[in-house]
Design a protein around this motif. Structure first.
Motif, PDB file in Angstrom:
ATOM      1  N   GLN A 352       0.741  -1.392  -0.203  1.00  0.00           N
ATOM      2  CA  GLN A 352       0.031   0.107  -0.277  1.00  0.00           C
ATOM      3  C   GLN A 352       0.946   1.297   0.324  1.00  0.00           C
ATOM      4  OE1 GLN A 352      -3.429   0.566  -0.002  1.00  0.00           O
ATOM      5  NE2 GLN A 352      -3.007   2.849  -0.620  1.00  0.00           N
ATOM      6  N   ARG A 353       1.964   0.472   0.524  1.00  0.00           N
ATOM      7  CA  ARG A 353       2.513   1.894   0.489  1.00  0.00           C
ATOM      8  C   ARG A 353       3.640   2.805  -0.238  1.00  0.00           C
ATOM      9  NH1 ARG A 353       5.622   0.244   4.840  1.00  0.00           N
ATOM     10  NH2 ARG A 353       3.836   1.331   5.992  1.00  0.00           N
ATOM     11  N   VAL A 354       3.638   2.164  -1.515  1.00  0.00           N
ATOM     12  CA  VAL A 354       4.406   1.594  -3.084  1.00  0.00           C
ATOM     13  C   VAL A 354       3.160   2.712  -3.389  1.00  0.00           C
ATOM     14  CG1 VAL A 354       4.796   0.569  -4.861  1.00  0.00           C
ATOM     15  CG2 VAL A 354       5.784   0.206  -2.562  1.00  0.00           C
ATOM     16  N   ALA A 355       1.811   2.148  -3.697  1.00  0.00           N
ATOM     17  CA  ALA A 355       1.013   2.341  -4.275  1.00  0.00           C
ATOM     18  C   ALA A 355       0.773   3.973  -4.077  1.00  0.00           C
ATOM     19  CB  ALA A 355      -0.488   1.930  -3.402  1.00  0.00           C
ATOM     20  N   ASN A 356       0.619   4.215  -2.274  1.00  0.00           N
ATOM     21  CA  ASN A 356       0.478   5.900  -2.358  1.00  0.00           C
ATOM     22  C   ASN A 356       1.975   6.695  -2.734  1.00  0.00           C
ATOM     23  OD1 ASN A 356      -1.608   5.400  -0.595  1.00  0.00           O
ATOM     24  ND2 ASN A 356       0.103   4.971   0.972  1.00  0.00           N
ATOM     25  N   LEU A 357       2.993   5.821  -2.876  1.00  0.00           N
ATOM     26  CA  LEU A 357       4.582   6.260  -3.185  1.00  0.00           C
ATOM     27  C   LEU A 357       4.038   7.028  -5.304  1.00  0.00           C
ATOM     28  CD1 LEU A 357       7.269   4.700  -1.636  1.00  0.00           C
ATOM     29  CD2 LEU A 357       6.847   7.060  -1.386  1.00  0.00           C
ATOM     30  N   LYS A 358       3.491   5.831  -5.856  1.00  0.00           N
ATOM     31  CA  LYS A 358       3.368   6.154  -7.099  1.00  0.00           C
ATOM     32  C   LYS A 358       2.120   7.052  -7.662  1.00  0.00           C
ATOM     33  CE  LYS A 358       4.215   1.006  -8.095  1.00  0.00           C
ATOM     34  NZ  LYS A 358       3.666  -0.018  -8.947  1.00  0.00           N
ATOM     35  N   LYS A 359       1.476   7.161  -6.317  1.00  0.00           N
ATOM     36  CA  LYS A 359       0.245   8.492  -6.467  1.00  0.00           C
ATOM     37  C   LYS A 359       0.513   9.893  -6.384  1.00  0.00           C
ATOM     38  CE  LYS A 359      -3.338  10.208  -4.131  1.00  0.00           C
ATOM     39  NZ  LYS A 359      -5.082  10.304  -3.058  1.00  0.00           N
TER      40      LYS A 359
END
Length: 498
Positions: A352-359
């Protein structure tokens, strides 16, 4: 005379009160001390009666998640290899999670760390490693993990009692249990469970990844947390004092352990083994067909990947503004460069942290300039290090920073945070000259990024060569020699011979 007659009785009374106060305090301390000694004696008898007999000549490593691929696991397997090479007949146990076999662990050590570890050790399976998982405890996490580690240690002893236990995972609260069971304890601490920096941040109500902003904003909750942290720190210092041998991985860690643990002898500084041999073989004079920076770190909150994205964005904004005024090769280099975030995900929270970083990447308009390399094999990581010009590292108070050493060994110029191990041990200027950059805020990181991306090849190679020479201070051989020296001086059986 009247004044003297009044002062003299007052001074006499104060002295009497002070003396009686000291006597009473000593009596209380003596009573508590006697109670503690009696409790320890009873606990020792109970453990001797309930646990199996001690295995003479056996040395055990306590490392529940021995199959993980982090720096702590590399320390574990280098330590096991050091003992196997020095004492071929030594019996070695590994306390680790159930389901693992010596063969599987050796294959993991070979693939992840390029270490040739022999499978002539025994695995002691621990069935309840979730007792030390932070996910299990949403509140009072440190305390409950500490208690869980004691239970896990008892489970380990119920299966096998060695002569020596070497803790390479940092669970200090179990040391008294091992000592009371008649086991000598050696500790290799990567990161203190609680540090004076953590105490300072909670006291000053500074919101960080381990100090919730809601608690930091509430004076009552902050006060309660301060009391909790100070009591926990005192207990942590007391249990740490039970270790026979204390080793730490950096000057920063040694400073904090010296302040917290109740030990008379200063902890021994044993730098962790870093994979420099393979990386040091990479050419410094690389063909820079595509200019890029790397960031090698697990996707954990304390690694602060957000700062890297914002610093990279700021460097690009500045370069774009400069290009509007006066086009230059320096600005063009920054605008042409890419940032590659390389790291592993341990669980759904990391994903989820990676998904937030991509955002965040999208919000900053960096989609075309940032790559995410998640769970990349070491061969791919090595290839990336062989082509990168700079390496980012933004964790505050990193205990050591193995990835920074890997940057330097590969000829990648490090851009690290000005704190902890990177500042005190790694990115230090010596006779070799400048080896990298130390920064604190995104503006300083943006400046360093611009300098690294725009410097000429001759200067880059000069800094990269100095960085590589510095990285050679942190070798497997150096770790193994220092590690064995500490063990031989404090815990290994005297009848062992190399």
């Amino acid at each position: 005379m009247v004044l003297l007659s009044l002062v003299a009785p007052a001074a006499f009374i104060a002295a009497v009160v002070l003396i009686f106060g000291l006597v009473y305090a000593l009596w209380i301390l003596g009573t508590l001390g006697c109670a503690a000694v009696l409790l320890a004696f009873v606990a020792r008898l109970w453990l001797r009666c309930t646990l199996p007999s001690r295995k003479q000549g056996f040395v055990a490593f306590f490392h529940p998640f021995a199959d993980s691929g982090g720096g702590g696991e590399r320390v574990l397997w280098c330590a096991v290899k050091a003992l196997q090479d020095a004492y071929p007949s030594l019996q070695i146990l590994i306390y680790c999670r159930a389901g693992l076999t010596p063969r599987a662990l050796c294959l993991r050590a070979s693939s992840a760390f390029f270490l040739d570890v022999q499978d002539r050790f025994q695995v002691v399976p621990l069935m309840h490693c979730d007792l030390i998982s932070p996910k299990r405890y949403p509140r009072w996490t440190m305390l409950q993990q500490a208690l869980g580690s004691v239970q896990l240690a008892y489970d380990a002893l119920a299966l096998a009692v060695p002569e020596v236990v070497i803790d390479t995972s940092g669970w200090a609260f179990m040391y008294p249990l091992f000592r009371l069971a008649g086991v000598r304890v050696a500790s290799y601490t990567h990161y203190p469970t609680i540090s004076t920096d953590m105490l300072q941040r909670v006291t000053s109500r500074q919101a960080t990844f381990n100090n919730n902003s809601k608690i930091a904003a509430d004076p009552i909750k902050s006060l309660a947390k301060v009391v909790y942290y100070f009591i926990f720190a005192a207990a942590y210092g007391a249990v740490g004092g039970w270790a026979n041998v204390v080793m730490v991985n950096s000057s920063w860690t040694r400073q904090h352990i010296s302040q917290l643990w109740w030990t008379l002898k200063k902890p021994s500084l044993v730098y962790p083994p870093c994979n420099v041999s393979h990386l040091a073989a990479l050419p410094l004079d690389r063909k820079l067909k595509s200019l890029f920076l790397v960031s090698v770190a697990q996707f954990r909150p304390e690694k602060d990947h957000e700062k890297q994205l914002h610093a990279f964005s700021l460097a690009r904004e500045r370069a774009h503004a400069d290009t509007q005024r006066t086009p230059s090769l320096s600005s063009e280099a920054v605008l042409a460069a890419r940032l590659k975030l390389v790291g592993s995900c341990r669980n759904g929270e990391d994903e989820q942290r990676v998904a937030n970083l991509k955002k965040t990447t999208s919000e900053l308009g960096l989609d075309a300039h940032v790559d995410f390399c998640v769970n990349a094999p070491f061969s791919e990581v090595q290839q990336l290090l062989g082509g990168a010009v700079g390496g980012l590292h933004t964790m505050v108070d990193e205990h050591f920073g193995i990835s920074i050493v890997e940057y330097m060994a590969a000829g990648v110029i490090p851009i690290a945070h000005n704190s902890g191990g990177p500042m005190m041990d790694i990115v230090v200027k010596d006779s070799s000259g400048m080896v990298g950059y130390l920064c604190e805020n995104k503006e300083e990181y943006a400046d360093a990024i611009t300098q690294v991306l725009s410097m000429d090849q001759e200067k880059r190679m000069s800094i990269a060569a100095a960085a590589r020479r510095r990285a050679l201070h942190f070798t497997d051989k150096g770790f193994q020699e220092a590690f064995l020296e500490c063990l031989e001086a404090g815990v290994l059986p005297s009848n062992l011979h190399r």
